[in-house]
Structure formats: structure tokens, C-alpha cells
Design a protein around this motif. Structure first.
Motif, PDB file in Angstrom:
ATOM      1  N   GLN A  81       0.832  -1.211   0.000  1.00 22.52           N
ATOM      2  CA  GLN A  81       0.000   0.000   0.000  1.00 22.52           C
ATOM      3  C   GLN A  81       0.863   1.256   0.000  1.00 22.52           C
ATOM      4  O   GLN A  81       0.560   2.228  -0.696  1.00 22.52           O
ATOM      5  N   ALA A  82       1.947   1.232   0.786  1.00 22.54           N
ATOM      6  CA  ALA A  82       2.843   2.396   0.852  1.00 22.54           C
ATOM      7  C   ALA A  82       3.515   2.623  -0.506  1.00 22.54           C
ATOM      8  O   ALA A  82       3.633   3.763  -0.971  1.00 22.54           O
ATOM      9  N   LEU A  83       3.938   1.520  -1.147  1.00 25.61           N
ATOM     10  CA  LEU A  83       4.571   1.643  -2.465  1.00 25.61           C
ATOM     11  C   LEU A  83       3.576   2.152  -3.512  1.00 25.61           C
ATOM     12  O   LEU A  83       3.919   2.992  -4.351  1.00 25.61           O
ATOM     13  N   LEU A  84       2.336   1.658  -3.437  1.00 26.87           N
ATOM     14  CA  LEU A  84       1.310   2.144  -4.372  1.00 26.87           C
ATOM     15  C   LEU A  84       1.053   3.632  -4.143  1.00 26.87           C
ATOM     16  O   LEU A  84       0.865   4.395  -5.097  1.00 26.87           O
ATOM     17  N   GLY A  85       1.059   4.039  -2.877  1.00 23.20           N
ATOM     18  CA  GLY A  85       0.914   5.464  -2.560  1.00 23.20           C
ATOM     19  C   GLY A  85       2.052   6.264  -3.165  1.00 23.20           C
ATOM     20  O   GLY A  85       1.843   7.364  -3.696  1.00 23.20           O
ATOM     21  N   GLY A  86       3.258   5.698  -3.089  1.00 23.90           N
ATOM     22  CA  GLY A  86       4.431   6.365  -3.661  1.00 23.90           C
ATOM     23  C   GLY A  86       4.322   6.500  -5.168  1.00 23.90           C
ATOM     24  O   GLY A  86       4.583   7.567  -5.740  1.00 23.90           O
ATOM     25  N   ILE A  87       3.902   5.424  -5.813  1.00 25.93           N
ATOM     26  CA  ILE A  87       3.750   5.449  -7.275  1.00 25.93           C
ATOM     27  C   ILE A  87       2.642   6.425  -7.675  1.00 25.93           C
ATOM     28  O   ILE A  87       2.821   7.264  -8.565  1.00 25.93           O
ATOM     29  N   GLY A  88       1.508   6.320  -6.984  1.00 26.13           N
ATOM     30  CA  GLY A  88       0.372   7.188  -7.311  1.00 26.13           C
ATOM     31  C   GLY A  88       0.690   8.658  -7.092  1.00 26.13           C
ATOM     32  O   GLY A  88       0.385   9.495  -7.950  1.00 26.13           O
ATOM     33  N   GLY A  89       1.304   8.961  -5.957  1.00 24.54           N
ATOM     34  CA  GLY A  89       1.654  10.353  -5.648  1.00 24.54           C
ATOM     35  C   GLY A  89       2.615  10.920  -6.678  1.00 24.54           C
ATOM     36  O   GLY A  89       2.448  12.049  -7.166  1.00 24.54           O
ATOM     37  N   THR A  90       3.620  10.121  -7.041  1.00 18.77           N
ATOM     38  CA  THR A  90       4.616  10.572  -8.018  1.00 18.77           C
ATOM     39  C   THR A  90       3.967  10.811  -9.382  1.00 18.77           C
ATOM     40  O   THR A  90       4.197  11.848 -10.018  1.00 18.77           O
ATOM     41  N   LEU A  91       3.152   9.847  -9.819  1.00 20.36           N
ATOM     42  CA  LEU A  91       2.485   9.999 -11.125  1.00 20.36           C
ATOM     43  C   LEU A  91       1.578  11.229 -11.117  1.00 20.36           C
ATOM     44  O   LEU A  91       1.511  11.970 -12.115  1.00 20.36           O
ATOM     45  N   ALA A  92       0.888  11.461 -10.011  1.00 18.79           N
ATOM     46  CA  ALA A  92      -0.020  12.611  -9.928  1.00 18.79           C
ATOM     47  C   ALA A  92       0.765  13.913 -10.050  1.00 18.79           C
ATOM     48  O   ALA A  92       0.417  14.796 -10.854  1.00 18.79           O
ATOM     49  N   VAL A  93       1.847  14.035  -9.273  1.00 16.69           N
ATOM     50  CA  VAL A  93       2.632  15.271  -9.291  1.00 16.69           C
ATOM     51  C   VAL A  93       3.256  15.506 -10.669  1.00 16.69           C
ATOM     52  O   VAL A  93       3.194  16.610 -11.217  1.00 16.69           O
ATOM     53  N   VAL A  94       3.824  14.434 -11.239  1.00 12.44           N
ATOM     54  CA  VAL A  94       4.492  14.568 -12.540  1.00 12.44           C
ATOM     55  C   VAL A  94       3.483  14.934 -13.632  1.00 12.44           C
ATOM     56  O   VAL A  94       3.775  15.762 -14.518  1.00 12.44           O
ATOM     57  N   SER A  95       2.285  14.340 -13.572  1.00 11.76           N
ATOM     58  CA  SER A  95       1.260  14.660 -14.568  1.00 11.76           C
ATOM     59  C   SER A  95       0.821  16.109 -14.456  1.00 11.76           C
ATOM     60  O   SER A  95       0.729  16.826 -15.463  1.00 11.76           O
ATOM     61  N   VAL A  96       0.551  16.541 -13.223  1.00 10.49           N
ATOM     62  CA  VAL A  96       0.133  17.937 -13.012  1.00 10.49           C
ATOM     63  C   VAL A  96       1.230  18.883 -13.482  1.00 10.49           C
ATOM     64  O   VAL A  96       0.969  19.865 -14.188  1.00 10.49           O
ATOM     65  N   TRP A  97       2.474  18.549 -13.108  1.00 12.57           N
ATOM     66  CA  TRP A  97       3.602  19.409 -13.490  1.00 12.57           C
ATOM     67  C   TRP A  97       3.763  19.457 -15.013  1.00 12.57           C
ATOM     68  O   TRP A  97       4.095  20.506 -15.576  1.00 12.57           O
ATOM     69  N   GLY A  98       3.510  18.323 -15.654  1.00  5.47           N
ATOM     70  CA  GLY A  98       3.598  18.271 -17.119  1.00  5.47           C
ATOM     71  C   GLY A  98       2.643  19.255 -17.783  1.00  5.47           C
ATOM     72  O   GLY A  98       3.021  19.976 -18.714  1.00  5.47           O
ATOM     73  N   PHE A  99       1.418  19.270 -17.296  1.00  2.46           N
ATOM     74  CA  PHE A  99       0.439  20.220 -17.852  1.00  2.46           C
ATOM     75  C   PHE A  99       0.840  21.663 -17.534  1.00  2.46           C
ATOM     76  O   PHE A  99       0.681  22.555 -18.368  1.00  2.46           O
ATOM     77  N   LEU A 100       1.358  21.858 -16.314  1.00  2.09           N
ATOM     78  CA  LEU A 100       1.799  23.216 -15.953  1.00  2.09           C
ATOM     79  C   LEU A 100       2.944  23.681 -16.861  1.00  2.09           C
ATOM     80  O   LEU A 100       2.992  24.838 -17.269  1.00  2.09           O
ATOM     81  N   GLU A 101       3.848  22.751 -17.183  1.00  3.78           N
ATOM     82  CA  GLU A 101       4.964  23.088 -18.079  1.00  3.78           C
ATOM     83  C   GLU A 101       4.443  23.471 -19.459  1.00  3.78           C
ATOM     84  O   GLU A 101       4.853  24.479 -20.044  1.00  3.78           O
ATOM     85  N   ASP A 102       3.549  22.615 -19.977  1.00  6.98           N
ATOM     86  CA  ASP A 102       3.071  22.823 -21.346  1.00  6.98           C
ATOM     87  C   ASP A 102       2.172  24.047 -21.488  1.00  6.98           C
ATOM     88  O   ASP A 102       2.280  24.788 -22.469  1.00  6.98           O
TER      89      ASP A 102
END
Lengths: 134, 66
Positions: A81-102
Motif C-alpha cells: 500500500q505504501a509503495l502504491l501510494g508512492g507510485i500514485g503520488g509521483t504519477l499525480a505530481v508529474v502529470s500535473v507538473w507536465g500540464f503546468l509546463e506545457d
């Protein structure tokens, strides 16, 4: 990941992970020194550049081995569960940041920050998961 | 899932740590199972049943059935 001192699988995990981190530090120093002193080009430059990433693969493999070796199913469940939280949190931040960059032209995210970011989220998730089952 | 672990443990005067040691799991695991926050796998449920000399149904009961 939280460590229970009498859990052999976790002890092995932390030992292996520490070795992988030392390998990472050594590979990073070797790569930087290689570029500073020899200014490699072509294939050698690519190989030297990706050298520090190889111990990261080892770290990820160490996590997989730990999950396979963990005999306490409840503890394994918490870690997953902790690892899934890590993966999910990272993907969420990177996706949001990607849109902010673009779209909003914010500063470009250094991809080297993604892996440490993953561990930050694993740490946060570990606390949250532990609190849930306390 | 409801269970009678706390009662069975008390009958034998075992602490959660004692039971955890016998099951070869962490005390947190025993606590999570006992409080119904975590449902054990079938192998662990069988191990518990063997340990208490009971059937799985005598230890665990499905809340939706009651």
C-alpha cells in the motif's frame, strides 16, 4: 518502509538497499569524474551517463525481492500500500507538473527528481497506512 | 470479518506477542486481525485454526451472515 528489527526480510532489505545506495554513490562519482576528465563522446558518453541509473534498477529489484521474501502477509500488505501510494503520488505530481509546463510555462521539472519524489511519497504513505491500521 | 481471537487468546493467557511468535508474524499483524482491520489469508487462517485446535469457522464468522 518501516523496519521491524526482528523481521529478517526487512533486515535483508535494508542491507541490500544500503549496498545499492553505495553503488549509486560510487557510480555517480565515477560518471561525473569520467565526464570532467575524459569528456567522452558517442556510445561511451551514453554509457557513462546512464551508469548511475543502473544501481537504481538494483534498488527497484531489491524492493521486489523484499516483497517476495516477506512472510508476514499483513506487513507485506502495508508495504505494498505504501509503495502504491508512492507510485500514485509521483504519477499525480508529474502529470500535473507536465500540464503546468506545457500550458502555464512553469519551470521544467528535472527528471532526476522523480525517483527521490517517489520515495518522499512512499514515506508519507507509510505514515498514513500505519496510522490507518494502528 | 468478526473473530474470536481475543477470547481464544485470553483462555490460554497469551498476549498478542505470544500469539504472534507462535504464528511467526508481527504483533501488529495479530492486532490487525484481532480488531478485524485485516482478514488473514487461508494459509494463515488454517495456521490459527491448528494452533487453537478449532476450525476456521469456529474462529472467524462472516459479518454479512449474522
Amino acid at each position: 518502509m518501516a523496519c521491524t528489527s526482528n523481521n529478517p526480510a526487512q533486515r535483508r532489505f535494508f542491507y541490500r538497499f544500503a549496498v545499492a545506495m553505495l553503488l549509486y554513490a560510487a557510480a555517480l562519482v565515477l560518471s561525473i569524474l569520467g565526464f570532467v576528465h575524459y569528456r567522452p563522446t558517442g556510445v561511451l558518453a551514453y554509457l557513462l551517463a546512464v551508469l548511475p541509473a543502473l544501481p537504481i534498477f538494483v534498488m527497484l529489484a531489491v524492493i521486489g525481492v523484499y516483497l517476495a521474501e516477506e512472510t508476514d502477509e499483513f506487513v507485506r500488505n502495508l508495504q505494498i500500500q505504501a509503495l502504491l501510494g508512492g507510485i500514485g503520488g509521483t504519477l499525480a505530481v508529474v502529470s500535473v507538473w507536465g500540464f503546468l509546463e506545457d500550458l502555464a510555462h512553469v519551470r521544467r521539472l528535472d527528471l532526476l527528481l522523480v525517483y527521490p519524489l517517489f520515495w518522499v511519497f512512499v514515506g508519507i504513505s507509510t505514515v498514513v497506512v500505519r496510522l490507518r491500521y494502528r | 470479518m468478526k473473530n474470536r481471537l481475543r477470547v481464544l487468546r485470553a483462555e490460554r493467557n497469551w498476549s498478542q506477542a505470544d500469539l504472534a511468535q507462535r504464528l511467526e508474524v508481527s504483533r501488529q499483524s495479530v492486532n490487525a486481525i484481532e480488531t478485524g482491520k485485516f482478514d488473514p489469508s487461508l494459509p494463515l487462517a488454517f495456521k490459527l485454526a491448528r494452533l487453537f485446535g478449532a476450525t476456521i469457522e469456529q474462529i472467524f464468522s462472516d459479518e454479512s451472515e449474522s
